[in-house]
Write a protein that holds these residues in place. Structure first.
Motif, short mmCIF file in Angstrom:
data_model
loop_
_atom_site.label_atom_id
_atom_site.label_comp_id
_atom_site.label_asym_id
_atom_site.label_seq_id
_atom_site.Cartn_x
_atom_site.Cartn_y
_atom_site.Cartn_z
N GLY A 164 0.79 -1.22 0.00
CA GLY A 164 0.00 0.00 0.00
C GLY A 164 0.82 1.27 0.00
O GLY A 164 0.34 2.33 0.39
N LYS A 165 2.08 1.20 -0.47
CA LYS A 165 2.96 2.35 -0.41
C LYS A 165 3.43 2.85 -1.79
O LYS A 165 4.29 3.73 -1.86
N LEU A 166 2.86 2.32 -2.86
CA LEU A 166 3.34 2.72 -4.19
C LEU A 166 3.05 4.19 -4.47
O LEU A 166 3.91 4.90 -5.02
N ALA A 167 1.87 4.67 -4.12
CA ALA A 167 1.53 6.08 -4.36
C ALA A 167 2.49 7.00 -3.61
O ALA A 167 2.93 8.03 -4.15
N ASP A 168 2.83 6.64 -2.37
CA ASP A 168 3.77 7.45 -1.60
C ASP A 168 5.13 7.50 -2.28
O ASP A 168 5.78 8.55 -2.34
N TYR A 169 5.57 6.36 -2.79
CA TYR A 169 6.87 6.29 -3.49
C TYR A 169 6.86 7.18 -4.73
O TYR A 169 7.82 7.94 -4.96
N LEU A 170 5.80 7.13 -5.51
CA LEU A 170 5.72 7.93 -6.73
C LEU A 170 5.67 9.42 -6.42
O LEU A 170 6.12 10.25 -7.21
N ASN A 171 5.13 9.78 -5.26
CA ASN A 171 5.08 11.18 -4.85
C ASN A 171 6.46 11.73 -4.49
O ASN A 171 6.68 12.94 -4.51
N GLU A 172 7.39 10.82 -4.16
CA GLU A 172 8.69 11.25 -3.64
C GLU A 172 9.81 11.27 -4.68
O GLU A 172 10.80 11.99 -4.51
N ILE A 173 9.69 10.48 -5.74
CA ILE A 173 10.82 10.34 -6.66
C ILE A 173 10.92 11.49 -7.65
O ILE A 173 9.94 12.16 -7.96
N GLU A 174 12.14 11.71 -8.15
CA GLU A 174 12.42 12.79 -9.08
C GLU A 174 12.09 12.37 -10.52
O GLU A 174 11.92 11.18 -10.81
N PRO A 175 11.98 13.35 -11.45
CA PRO A 175 11.55 13.06 -12.82
C PRO A 175 12.32 11.95 -13.54
O PRO A 175 11.70 11.12 -14.22
N VAL A 176 13.64 11.91 -13.42
CA VAL A 176 14.40 10.86 -14.11
C VAL A 176 14.00 9.48 -13.59
O VAL A 176 13.86 8.53 -14.37
N GLN A 177 13.78 9.36 -12.29
CA GLN A 177 13.36 8.09 -11.72
C GLN A 177 11.94 7.75 -12.16
O GLN A 177 11.61 6.57 -12.36
N VAL A 178 11.09 8.76 -12.34
CA VAL A 178 9.74 8.53 -12.86
C VAL A 178 9.81 7.85 -14.23
O VAL A 178 9.07 6.91 -14.51
N VAL A 194 1.40 2.41 -14.94
CA VAL A 194 1.42 3.40 -16.03
C VAL A 194 0.34 4.45 -15.80
O VAL A 194 0.57 5.66 -15.95
N ARG A 195 -0.84 4.01 -15.42
CA ARG A 195 -1.95 4.93 -15.18
C ARG A 195 -1.60 5.94 -14.10
O ARG A 195 -1.94 7.12 -14.19
N MET A 196 -0.90 5.49 -13.07
CA MET A 196 -0.56 6.37 -11.95
C MET A 196 0.50 7.41 -12.32
O MET A 196 0.68 8.41 -11.60
N LEU A 197 1.19 7.21 -13.44
CA LEU A 197 2.29 8.09 -13.82
C LEU A 197 1.87 9.24 -14.73
O LEU A 197 2.66 10.16 -14.95
N GLN A 265 3.75 14.91 -6.78
CA GLN A 265 4.16 13.87 -7.71
C GLN A 265 4.44 14.45 -9.09
O GLN A 265 3.68 15.27 -9.61
N TRP A 266 5.54 14.01 -9.67
CA TRP A 266 5.84 14.34 -11.06
C TRP A 266 5.11 13.36 -11.96
O TRP A 266 5.27 12.15 -11.84
N ARG A 267 4.27 13.89 -12.86
CA ARG A 267 3.52 13.06 -13.80
C ARG A 267 3.96 13.34 -15.23
O ARG A 267 4.29 14.47 -15.58
N ILE A 268 3.95 12.31 -16.04
CA ILE A 268 4.37 12.44 -17.43
C ILE A 268 3.21 12.99 -18.25
O ILE A 268 2.08 12.51 -18.15
N ASP A 269 3.51 14.00 -19.04
CA ASP A 269 2.48 14.56 -19.91
C ASP A 269 2.13 13.57 -21.01
O ASP A 269 3.02 12.91 -21.58
N GLY A 270 0.85 13.46 -21.32
CA GLY A 270 0.38 12.47 -22.28
C GLY A 270 0.88 12.66 -23.70
O GLY A 270 0.68 11.79 -24.55
#
Length: 276
Positions: A164-178, A194-197, A265-270
């Motif tokens: 249950g910690k994936l969302a927290d992890y994605l909120n913390e990482i930098e763009p290159v790691q995304v 993929v959807r979460m990104l 969270q850093w999200r990728i533009d579609g």
């Protein structure tokens, strides 16, 4: 036995929401034992499930479960289905075909629930009479592959999902790691990650991804432009796309990432969909 029956009943009720909670705690009011999904580091998990121990694997996505025995492994657990019936159940989880695809799982042992990840490909040696030609790998947080000695990002993503910690992890990482997570999720056909990104154009992106067999970014080609805006980052990278028709394309991609002002969270533009 009562603990296990109680555990499975609650798991069936709550598995559908496990990815959205920080820590799943199941408590039997008639018994003070607390069932909390724990993300244990490998050095601790290694002691909880020693070699020759028998435990239950619960697939997070389907809720199906089977029994296994840990037979070996020093950097992660090498395990085998316990019986022919368990082998059949494991293959059912993998839709009837053995696969290297990682899956989020829970390890139920005694009164503990541990977040973990498995793949479904028999390899190497196997000692049990179970119809399974070899063993498969179960990873915990911080465990590594036996070959490279490095942590496997695809397993890490599944462990975090199980806990249950994936969302927290994605909120913390930098763009290159995304982008590394995106590459991993594409190659694992992990549509949920993929959807979460992404921030937009998800349907268009998923249509493109259906035709991609493998996606690889050249780490040495990464160039970062911060756009002088703390909420926008542009990354240029050379990538190779292998399609399902076995064709291959080399591309120079210009990827935009947008920072969510609420979650960080850093999200990728579609717009990346047009470049795949």
């Amino acid at each position: 036995m009562k603990k296990i029956v109680f555990l499975f009943t609650l798991i069936c009720l709550l598995l559908g929401n496990i990815t959205s909670v920080g820590a799943l705690t199941l408590e039997n009011k008639d018994n003070p034992t607390s069932f909390t999904v724990k993300i244990l580091p490998w050095d601790e998990a290694n002691k909880v499930i020693p070699k020759k121990s028998i435990f239950t694997i619960i697939d997070v996505e389907t809720g199906l479960h089977f029994e296994v025995q840990r037979r070996a492994g020093s950097k992660h657990a090498d395990v085998q289905p316990l019986t022919f019936k368990d082998t059949k159940m494991m293959k059912t989880i993998y839709n009837g075909k053995w696969s290297w695809k990682r899956r989020a799982i829970l390890i139920a042992t005694k009164d503990q629930l541990l977040a973990a990840s498995m793949h479904g490909m028999p390899h190497g040696a196997g000692a049990l009479k179970n119809g399974f030609p070899g063993h498969f790998c179960v990873h915990f947080y911080g465990s590594t592959t036996h070959g490279s000695g490095n942590e496997d990002l695809s397993h890490k993503i599944m462990i975090l999902r199980a806990g249950g910690k994936l969302a927290d992890y994605l909120n913390e990482i930098e763009p290159v790691q995304v982008l590394k997570v995106f590459e991993t999720a594409v190659n694992q056909r992990d549509n949920e990650t993929v959807r979460m990104l992404f921030s937009n154009k998800e349907k268009q992106l998923h249509k493109r991804l259906k035709n991609i067999m493998f996606f690889s970014m050249n780490r040495k080609s990464v160039q970062i432009d911060n756009e002088h805006n703390p909420f926008i980052q542009r990354i240029s990278v050379d990538a190779t796309v292998y399609h399902c028709d076995f064709s291959k394309q080399r591309k120079s991609m210009d990827i935009i990432l947008l920072k969510d002002s609420l979650t960080g969270q850093w999200r990728i533009d579609g717009s990346i969909a047009d470049q795949l």
